[in-house]
Design a protein around this motif. Structure first.
Motif, PDB file in Angstrom:
ATOM      1  N   GLU A  96       0.854  -1.182   0.000  1.00  0.00           N
ATOM      2  CA  GLU A  96       0.000   0.000   0.000  1.00  0.00           C
ATOM      3  C   GLU A  96       0.891   1.234   0.000  1.00  0.00           C
ATOM      4  OE1 GLU A  96      -3.302  -0.006   2.765  1.00  0.00           O
ATOM      5  OE2 GLU A  96      -2.993  -2.152   3.077  1.00  0.00           O
ATOM      6  N   GLU A  97       0.824   2.003  -1.066  1.00  0.00           N
ATOM      7  CA  GLU A  97       1.797   3.071  -1.293  1.00  0.00           C
ATOM      8  C   GLU A  97       1.900   4.051  -0.137  1.00  0.00           C
ATOM      9  OE1 GLU A  97       1.318   5.045  -4.977  1.00  0.00           O
ATOM     10  OE2 GLU A  97       1.344   3.221  -6.179  1.00  0.00           O
ATOM     11  N   LYS A  98       0.764   4.446   0.442  1.00  0.00           N
ATOM     12  CA  LYS A  98       0.788   5.488   1.472  1.00  0.00           C
ATOM     13  C   LYS A  98       0.945   4.905   2.877  1.00  0.00           C
ATOM     14  CE  LYS A  98      -1.913   8.768  -1.254  1.00  0.00           C
ATOM     15  NZ  LYS A  98      -3.123   9.621  -1.324  1.00  0.00           N
ATOM     16  N   VAL A  99       0.787   3.587   3.011  1.00  0.00           N
ATOM     17  CA  VAL A  99       0.907   2.942   4.317  1.00  0.00           C
ATOM     18  C   VAL A  99       2.262   2.258   4.456  1.00  0.00           C
ATOM     19  CG1 VAL A  99      -0.060   1.201   5.855  1.00  0.00           C
ATOM     20  CG2 VAL A  99      -1.575   2.627   4.468  1.00  0.00           C
ATOM     21  N   SER A 100       2.671   1.552   3.404  1.00  0.00           N
ATOM     22  CA  SER A 100       3.943   0.837   3.435  1.00  0.00           C
ATOM     23  C   SER A 100       5.103   1.825   3.488  1.00  0.00           C
ATOM     24  CB  SER A 100       4.066  -0.048   2.191  1.00  0.00           C
ATOM     25  OG  SER A 100       5.332  -0.657   2.155  1.00  0.00           O
ATOM     26  N   LYS A 101       6.162   1.423   4.173  1.00  0.00           N
ATOM     27  CA  LYS A 101       7.329   2.292   4.305  1.00  0.00           C
ATOM     28  C   LYS A 101       8.581   1.670   3.706  1.00  0.00           C
ATOM     29  CE  LYS A 101       5.831   5.025   8.245  1.00  0.00           C
ATOM     30  NZ  LYS A 101       6.239   5.624   9.553  1.00  0.00           N
ATOM     31  N   THR A 102       8.389   0.692   2.858  1.00  0.00           N
ATOM     32  CA  THR A 102       9.552   0.045   2.242  1.00  0.00           C
ATOM     33  C   THR A 102       9.287  -0.218   0.760  1.00  0.00           C
ATOM     34  OG1 THR A 102       8.733  -2.158   2.837  1.00  0.00           O
ATOM     35  CG2 THR A 102      10.260  -1.116   4.374  1.00  0.00           C
ATOM     36  N   ILE A 103      10.381  -0.335   0.008  1.00  0.00           N
ATOM     37  CA  ILE A 103      10.325  -0.718  -1.404  1.00  0.00           C
ATOM     38  C   ILE A 103      11.203  -1.955  -1.561  1.00  0.00           C
ATOM     39  CG2 ILE A 103      10.898  -0.035  -3.770  1.00  0.00           C
ATOM     40  CD1 ILE A 103      10.439   2.872  -2.947  1.00  0.00           C
ATOM     41  N   PHE A 104      10.643  -2.998  -2.114  1.00  0.00           N
ATOM     42  CA  PHE A 104      11.355  -4.267  -2.265  1.00  0.00           C
ATOM     43  C   PHE A 104      12.002  -4.338  -3.647  1.00  0.00           C
ATOM     44  CE2 PHE A 104      11.586  -8.832  -3.287  1.00  0.00           C
ATOM     45  CZ  PHE A 104      12.237  -9.307  -2.168  1.00  0.00           C
ATOM     46  N   VAL A 105      13.307  -4.639  -3.696  1.00  0.00           N
ATOM     47  CA  VAL A 105      14.028  -4.760  -4.969  1.00  0.00           C
ATOM     48  C   VAL A 105      13.863  -6.202  -5.463  1.00  0.00           C
ATOM     49  CG1 VAL A 105      16.240  -4.575  -6.150  1.00  0.00           C
ATOM     50  CG2 VAL A 105      15.687  -3.002  -4.274  1.00  0.00           C
ATOM     51  N   SER A 106      13.058  -6.386  -6.491  1.00  0.00           N
ATOM     52  CA  SER A 106      12.802  -7.741  -7.000  1.00  0.00           C
ATOM     53  C   SER A 106      13.764  -8.134  -8.114  1.00  0.00           C
ATOM     54  CB  SER A 106      11.358  -7.855  -7.502  1.00  0.00           C
ATOM     55  OG  SER A 106      11.075  -6.849  -8.456  1.00  0.00           O
ATOM     56  N   GLY A 107      14.461  -7.159  -8.709  1.00  0.00           N
ATOM     57  CA  GLY A 107      15.421  -7.484  -9.769  1.00  0.00           C
ATOM     58  C   GLY A 107      16.176  -6.246 -10.225  1.00  0.00           C
ATOM     59  N   ILE A 108      17.273  -6.468 -10.969  1.00  0.00           N
ATOM     60  CA  ILE A 108      18.103  -5.369 -11.470  1.00  0.00           C
ATOM     61  C   ILE A 108      18.318  -5.550 -12.963  1.00  0.00           C
ATOM     62  CG2 ILE A 108      20.368  -4.249 -11.329  1.00  0.00           C
ATOM     63  CD1 ILE A 108      20.520  -5.138  -8.422  1.00  0.00           C
ATOM     64  N   ASP A 143      31.367  -1.684 -10.874  1.00  0.00           N
ATOM     65  CA  ASP A 143      32.629  -1.053 -10.461  1.00  0.00           C
ATOM     66  C   ASP A 143      32.706  -0.814  -8.956  1.00  0.00           C
ATOM     67  OD1 ASP A 143      33.479  -0.902 -13.121  1.00  0.00           O
ATOM     68  OD2 ASP A 143      32.429   0.998 -13.432  1.00  0.00           O
ATOM     69  N   ALA A 144      31.696  -1.241  -8.230  1.00  0.00           N
ATOM     70  CA  ALA A 144      31.642  -0.936  -6.796  1.00  0.00           C
ATOM     71  C   ALA A 144      32.734  -1.668  -6.029  1.00  0.00           C
ATOM     72  CB  ALA A 144      30.276  -1.309  -6.234  1.00  0.00           C
ATOM     73  N   LYS A 145      33.376  -0.973  -5.123  1.00  0.00           N
ATOM     74  CA  LYS A 145      34.377  -1.576  -4.250  1.00  0.00           C
ATOM     75  C   LYS A 145      33.848  -1.662  -2.821  1.00  0.00           C
ATOM     76  CE  LYS A 145      38.363  -0.288  -7.036  1.00  0.00           C
ATOM     77  NZ  LYS A 145      37.539   0.029  -8.197  1.00  0.00           N
ATOM     78  N   GLY A 146      32.595  -1.359  -2.679  1.00  0.00           N
ATOM     79  CA  GLY A 146      31.965  -1.420  -1.361  1.00  0.00           C
ATOM     80  C   GLY A 146      30.580  -2.021  -1.482  1.00  0.00           C
ATOM     81  N   PRO A 147      29.642  -1.575  -0.657  1.00  0.00           N
ATOM     82  CA  PRO A 147      28.277  -2.122  -0.678  1.00  0.00           C
ATOM     83  C   PRO A 147      27.610  -1.923  -2.039  1.00  0.00           C
ATOM     84  CG  PRO A 147      28.646  -0.801   1.294  1.00  0.00           C
ATOM     85  CD  PRO A 147      29.822  -0.560   0.400  1.00  0.00           C
ATOM     86  N   MET A 148      26.788  -2.884  -2.418  1.00  0.00           N
ATOM     87  CA  MET A 148      26.044  -2.820  -3.671  1.00  0.00           C
ATOM     88  C   MET A 148      24.559  -2.974  -3.379  1.00  0.00           C
ATOM     89  SD  MET A 148      28.386  -5.144  -6.236  1.00  0.00           S
ATOM     90  CE  MET A 148      28.244  -6.610  -5.220  1.00  0.00           C
ATOM     91  N   VAL A 149      23.754  -2.674  -4.377  1.00  0.00           N
ATOM     92  CA  VAL A 149      22.317  -2.929  -4.301  1.00  0.00           C
ATOM     93  C   VAL A 149      22.063  -4.276  -4.960  1.00  0.00           C
ATOM     94  CG1 VAL A 149      20.025  -2.110  -4.918  1.00  0.00           C
ATOM     95  CG2 VAL A 149      21.827  -0.461  -4.399  1.00  0.00           C
ATOM     96  N   GLN A 150      21.365  -5.164  -4.267  1.00  0.00           N
ATOM     97  CA  GLN A 150      21.125  -6.513  -4.773  1.00  0.00           C
ATOM     98  C   GLN A 150      19.638  -6.828  -4.783  1.00  0.00           C
ATOM     99  OE1 GLN A 150      23.381  -9.157  -2.289  1.00  0.00           O
ATOM    100  NE2 GLN A 150      25.360  -8.324  -2.905  1.00  0.00           N
ATOM    101  N   ALA A 151      19.293  -7.837  -5.582  1.00  0.00           N
ATOM    102  CA  ALA A 151      17.914  -8.325  -5.563  1.00  0.00           C
ATOM    103  C   ALA A 151      17.583  -8.812  -4.156  1.00  0.00           C
ATOM    104  CB  ALA A 151      17.742  -9.459  -6.575  1.00  0.00           C
TER     105      ALA A 151
END
Length: 282
Positions: free
Chosen positions: A214-226, A237-245
């Motif tokens: 629920e867009e206005k109630v939920s406070k998170t976005i789930f990354v399902s793929g890249i 090229d990241a040498k540190g933290p990355m964003v993952q599925a």
């Protein structure tokens, strides 16, 4: 009487004598020297010729002993070198939930008692998005001396036990939390937030497949793929933290009040975007 015998089988030329070794019928226990043969006279007075054979004869009546030529020792070629084994670099797997980040939370729930937690349910776990002040979980938190065992926003519920029932599937955990009475045992996971800044030059999109509830109630976005885009290039090229599925985005730049607001912030045209994500336990 000894003489040389010519063999028709082998030899450099037909006229050259080929040494053979035979046992003289007259002296069966004294074989002549190599290159000689017995020439005992037969009844007609002619020399008795020993026929050449190709294998050792053991028949005493034949009276012939042939020493087989030993084959030349074979020169074995050295074995081919073993193929060079190339060590394959193991693919990096997302880190499993550290044991130190997992804790147990036990609470007593009445029939009409509300836990006072707002939850975002994802396939990898249930995210605690907010706690209601003065509600059951909040009151129980106050009683706990160990602050690390208190439920906090951004914790995940990974299993629920009530009586003999134990659930680990998010949808079934939510149902069990609703109907459970008495002692409820929850296994919790506390992730460590990671901040990444993604360049968005030349109007590139992030290339994220995301899910929201629920867009206005939920406070998170789930990354399902890249997909192809700014995030994929950043990860390469990241040498540190990355964003993952399976990551959960909890803040975009300075926006965190709702999933809808964070989604709008991500869509804005800018040179970069800063994401705060937590890694789900599964």
């Amino acid at each position: 009487k000894l003489c040389e015998v010519q063999s028709p089988l082998v030899g450099p030329t037909a006229s050259q004598p080929v040494p053979r070794r035979s046992v003289c019928p007259e002296l069966p226990h004294r074989p002549p020297k190599m290159g000689q043969a017995c020439c005992a006279q037969n009844e007609e007075g002619s020399a008795k010729t020993v026929e050449p054979v190709s294998e050792v004869a053991t028949d005493e009546k034949q009276g012939v002993y042939v020493e087989e030529a030993k084959p030349e020792p074979e020169t074995l070629a050295p074995p081919p070198p073993a193929p060079e084994l190339k060590e394959e670099k193991a693919k990096e797997e997302p880190p499993a939930a550290a044991e130190s980040n997992i804790y147990d939370f036990h609470i007593t729930k009445g029939e009409n008692g509300a836990l006072g937690m707002k939850l975002d349910m994802w396939k990898t776990g249930i995210y605690v998005s907010s706690l209601t002040p003065g509600a059951l979980v909040d009151k129980h938190n106050v009683k706990l001396e160990d602050a690390s065992k208190r439920v906090q926003v951004s914790d995940f519920i990974v299993s629920v036990k009530s009586g003999e029932a134990v659930e680990t599937v998010p949808a079934k955990m939510v149902e069990l939390l609703k109907r459970a009475t008495g002692t409820v045992e929850m296994k919790m996971y506390r992730p460590e937030p990671v901040t990444v800044t993604i360049p968005k030059s030349n109007g590139k999109t992030l290339g994220l497949n995301v899910s929201i509830q629920e867009e206005k109630v939920s406070k998170t976005i789930f990354v399902s793929g890249i997909q192809d885009g700014a995030v994929k290039e950043y990860n390469a090229d990241a040498k540190g933290p990355m964003v993952q599925a399976n990551d959960v985005i909890i803040k975009v730049n300075e926006v965190s009040e709702s999933a809808a607001a964070m989604l709008d912030e991500m869509k804005k045209v800018a040179d970069s975007v800063t994401l705060v994500v937590v890694r789900s336990p599964a």
